[in-house]
Design a protein around this motif. Structure first.
Motif, PDB file in Angstrom:
ATOM      1  N   ASN A 724     -36.055  76.506 -85.679  1.00 39.15           N
ATOM      2  CA  ASN A 724     -35.909  76.818 -87.098  1.00 39.15           C
ATOM      3  C   ASN A 724     -34.572  76.340 -87.661  1.00 39.15           C
ATOM      4  N   ILE A 733     -35.246  71.141 -91.075  1.00 35.14           N
ATOM      5  CA  ILE A 733     -36.641  71.436 -91.443  1.00 35.14           C
ATOM      6  C   ILE A 733     -37.624  70.714 -90.530  1.00 35.14           C
ATOM      7  N   LYS A 736     -40.010  73.239 -88.646  1.00 34.18           N
ATOM      8  CA  LYS A 736     -40.302  74.506 -89.310  1.00 34.18           C
ATOM      9  C   LYS A 736     -41.809  74.805 -89.338  1.00 34.18           C
TER      10      LYS A 736
END
Length: 808
Positions: A724, A733, A736
């Motif tokens: 994360n 990201i 994610k």
């Protein structure tokens, strides 16, 4: 037929190179030598092929046709030489001519006719049919382009066209004289004849020419050569008379282009309407051409009326993809053979047998009604009538199931349900492992099983030991023959004789030596391909299969990250060095699967070059996984990762290939792992995790909360937080989607739930590995029991219970 010696092969190859290329052998390239060797093989095969077909015709034997959208046959040069009894002679001849056999054999491209286990199973079945002298043939599509050629660029999967036919394919024979026409769209008109019967006319159709290319399927040292017939789509010769109609002319040009697509691509991207429609057209193209051809051959060879079709022909449909063959046979029997519905249905339901390959509800195929009505109007009419009669039968004969009609109906929710069609019209429905078949009977197809209990049966998958032991692992094959002789080659269950040597230290050391030589060969290949040095004394831990969430490559990666974190905290940790090897393709539109590939490669880029790991941890992702790559990896594997979410893997065949080559299974109680467990026992494999009934209970009743594990287990929390916060990746990201899928979609495949037992199973495996003799004894016990998983056994069960065919 006289077998060729090495001298014979040298002489014939030399003559071919002299006359075809006007070259001396010393000047020839590996490619020219390959085509020369293939030509010599074909000279040997042709008379056997002709005699086999003549034998089937003269003996009027019942035959089985295996219909499949995939046949993952891989390279055929070694397999053909092995089955002709000429592989050793060919190796010797090539060496004496100054060539390395491996360099010559790798000239052949893998035939890109399949993607995964379904297609490889079909290839193994054809090999076993021929090797056991059974009259059985395959029908498929001659795709010009495979799934895709995979490249890994900056850790990402990049898909390139897999044009495997760019060079001549030496094994195929074009049979233009047996081409037939397949029709799409158009208008169906009905006329009542004077005798009251219906005459059906299908007008204004788009026509496609299906041209067969035949590939010989050579039995092992028995002079039987069956046929794999692959259909290629081509325009019907002669342009139509458009009478100046510009719109019709452009429609024709557009259709000419779409014809090329029919046999153009394996698995067109069906995320769009056009892609989905192309997939449906491919399926009908395969089954229409195949069923037309079967009836034509039936009439020619048996000279019987179509009423006798089930006495001579049985059709096995490999998953639902070819199930349109059912209404297609009905269409031909009624519209072309002038049979009434009842006669046609009675014939059809005695001909078809259906193999189911999944418990995943999203994989049970459906087609929109509107699409099928437009594309296949006559076929839809027949399916609609089958459905109507089936539902009426439930209403009147099974009153207790009236409320179940919506979930039983072939046409429901604006969709045509292909698995339901296959069950209703087949005399046999089989699963592919004991646990899979039980799940079908008790859950996924419970209502159908209650209607037709006599139709359901199990046929656990198998692999051809000729290819997956004898061909890919000649050193192990030679050692086994030295120890127990060669009776197991024809009767693979006799590998069980190896058990007599499980406490013989000298024998165990010989097995260990073969494994180490195979590991060294793979380590050299990895260095050659990737420039990465791996420790050939490390544990080779392998997961090679299609990339899918339920196969849980993610669980494997989480374990690697856990080990890396442990080593970062304590670089002097007493840990046996490990090399984790992956091979996998993700479907181009499968975003999460491609993210997992990216994660594996990102972890590799960090772990492999971190000095704190002191070479104890290496991660290898070998790109463009295919049959030929599997043949290099499997003989060297020591741990076989078979870690799917329990209840999700129908069978698996990779688990069998690894077992046969002496790798130990790290697995859940899923698919054929359960039957491996029944044979070798818990003490000779590494079993962990949820059982199928627990998984199914969670799906049905809830009660699993991934976030609870995240909150309680600091190892899990650390791994997910690393994903994360961007610790693995170039920006925060990157992964994610994986993080959110686990925590916000409640970990649909129970990766976190099985994480701790998986870690514990690996720790136990490492402790066992330190006792070399114990590990080798476990490995030998697995090889000894692997004969049960020969596809020869599977085919014999199909023959005895379903097909009722005789060897010739």
């Amino acid at each position: 037929m006289k077998r060729l010696t090495a001298e014979d092969l040298k002489a014939r190859m030399t003559t071919y190179i002299n006359t075809t290329y006007r070259l001396d052998v010393k000047e020839a390239t590996e490619e020219e030598v390959f085509y020369a060797l293939a030509a010599v093989v074909n000279e040997q095969v042709k008379p056997l092929w002709d005699k086999t077909n003549e034998r089937y015709k003269s003996e009027q034997t019942r035959q089985v046709y295996y219909l499949s959208m995939e046949f993952l046959i891989g390279r055929l040069i070694e397999s053909n030489l092995l089955n002709l009894g000429m592989l050793k002679e060919a190796n010797q001849a090539l060496q004496e001519l100054g060539f390395q056999a491996e360099d010559v054999f790798t000239v052949e491209q893998d035939a890109a006719l399949g993607n995964g286990g379904l297609g490889r199973l079909a290839a193994c079945f054809l090999d076993s049919l021929a090797s056991l002298n059974y009259p059985g043939h395959g029908y498929g599509i001659r795709y010009r382009y495979g799934l895709f050629e995979q490249r890994i660029i900056h850790g990402n999967q990049v898909e390139l066209p897999d044009y495997w036919l760019k060079k001549p394919y030496p094994w195929e024979v074009r049979r233009e004289e047996e081409a037939c026409v397949v029709q799409f769209q158009g208008i169906v008109r009905m006329h009542q004849r004077r005798n009251g019967s219906l005459e059906i006319n299908h007008e204004h159709t788009d026509k496609v020419l299906a041209v067969p290319y035949d590939v010989p399927v050579i039995g092992y040292e028995n002079e039987t050569v069956n046929t794999l017939r692959l259909w290629s789509a081509e325009p019907v010769s002669g342009a139509p008379d458009n009478s100046g109609d510009q719109e019709e002319f452009y429609h024709h040009l557009d259709f000419e282009h779409s014809i090329e697509q029919l046999s153009g691509f394996l698995y067109p991207d069906d995320s769009s309407y056009e892609g989905k429609e192309l997939r449906l057209k491919q399926q009908y193209f395969l089954v229409s051409a195949s069923v037309q051809n079967m009836i034509k051959q039936f009439k020619k060879n048996y000279r019987l009326s179509s009423k006798h079709f089930p006495e001579k022909i049985v059709i096995q449909i490999n998953d639902t993809h070819p199930s349109l063959s059912i209404p297609e046979l009905m269409r031909i029997l009624m519209d072309e053979e002038d049979l009434g519905w009842d006669e046609a249905w009675e014939i059809t339901t005695r001909v078809f047998a259906y193999t189911n390959h999944t418990t995943l509800s999203e994989a049970l195929e459906t087609w929109p009604i509107a699409m099928m009505q437009k594309l296949l109007p006559r076929i839809y009419m027949i399916i609609d009538e089958i459905n109507e009669r089936f539902c009426q039968g439930i209403w009147f004969d099974h009153k207790e199931k009236r409320d179940k009609i919506p979930e039983l109906a072939i046409i429901a929710d604006e969709q045509v349900h292909m698995a339901r069609l296959a069950i209703v019209a087949s005399f046999s429905v089989n699963g592919v492992a004991n646990i899979h078949t039980e799940i079908l009977k008790k859950k996924e197809m419970k209502e159908f099983h209650e209607l037709y209990p006599e139709r359901f049966n199990n046929k656990t998958n198998g692999i051809t030991h000729r290819r997956w032991l004898m061909q890919v692992n000649p050193k192990l094959t030679s050692l086994i023959q030295d120890i127990i002789g060669d009776q197991w080659v024809k009767r693979p269950k006799q590998l069980i004789s190896l058990l007599r040597f499980q406490h013989d230290k000298d024998v165990l050391e010989q097995f260990a030596k073969v494994k180490n030589e195979n590991k060294l060969a793979l380590a050299n290949f990895i260095h050659q391909q990737m420039g990465i040095t791996v420790d050939d004394q490390s544990i080779f831990d392998v997961q090679i299969k299609r990339l899918h969430e339920y196969k849980r490559q993610l669980l494997n990666v989480f374990h690697i990250i856990y080990l890396y974190n442990e080593l970062k905290e304590n670089p002097n940790l007493d840990m046996t060095p490990r090399t984790f090897i992956f091979g996998a393709k993700a479907a181009p539109s499968y975003h999460l699967a491609k993210e997992v590939i990216k994660l594996i490669n990102t972890v590799a880029s960090i772990v492999n070059y971190d000095k704190d790991t002191k070479g104890k941890l290496k991660v290898i992702f070998l790109e463009n996984y295919n049959v030929s790559l599997a043949e290099k990896i499997i003989p060297a594997a020591e741990i076989s990762e078979q870690i799917s979410t329990a209840s999700k893997e129908a069978s698996g065949t990779g688990n069998m290939k690894f077992m046969m080559n002496g790798a130990l299974t790290m697995g859940t109680m899923d698919g054929a792992n359960v039957e491996i467990y029944d044979l070798v026992g818990e003490e000779n494999m590494f079993i962990f995790g949820l059982r199928a009934e627990e998984v199914l209970d969670y799906y049905q009743h809830g009660g699993y909360h991934a976030r609870d594990i995240y909150n309680k287990d600091d190892r899990v929390r650390r791994i997910l937080d690393q994903l994360n916060n961007g610790e693995f990746g170039t920006h925060d990201i990157e992964f994610k989607d994986i993080y959110y899928n686990i925590l916000y979609h409640n970990d649909p495949y129970f990766v976190l739930k099985d994480f701790e037992p998986y870690i514990e199973a690996h720790e136990y495996a490492e402790s066992v590995y330190r006792d070399k003799m114990k590990w080798q004894r476990m490995s030998l016990i697995n090889i000894a029991h692997s004969g049960k998983f020969s596809s020869d056994r599977t085919i014999q069960e199909y023959v005895n219970d379903i097909w009722k065919i005789n060897p010739t």
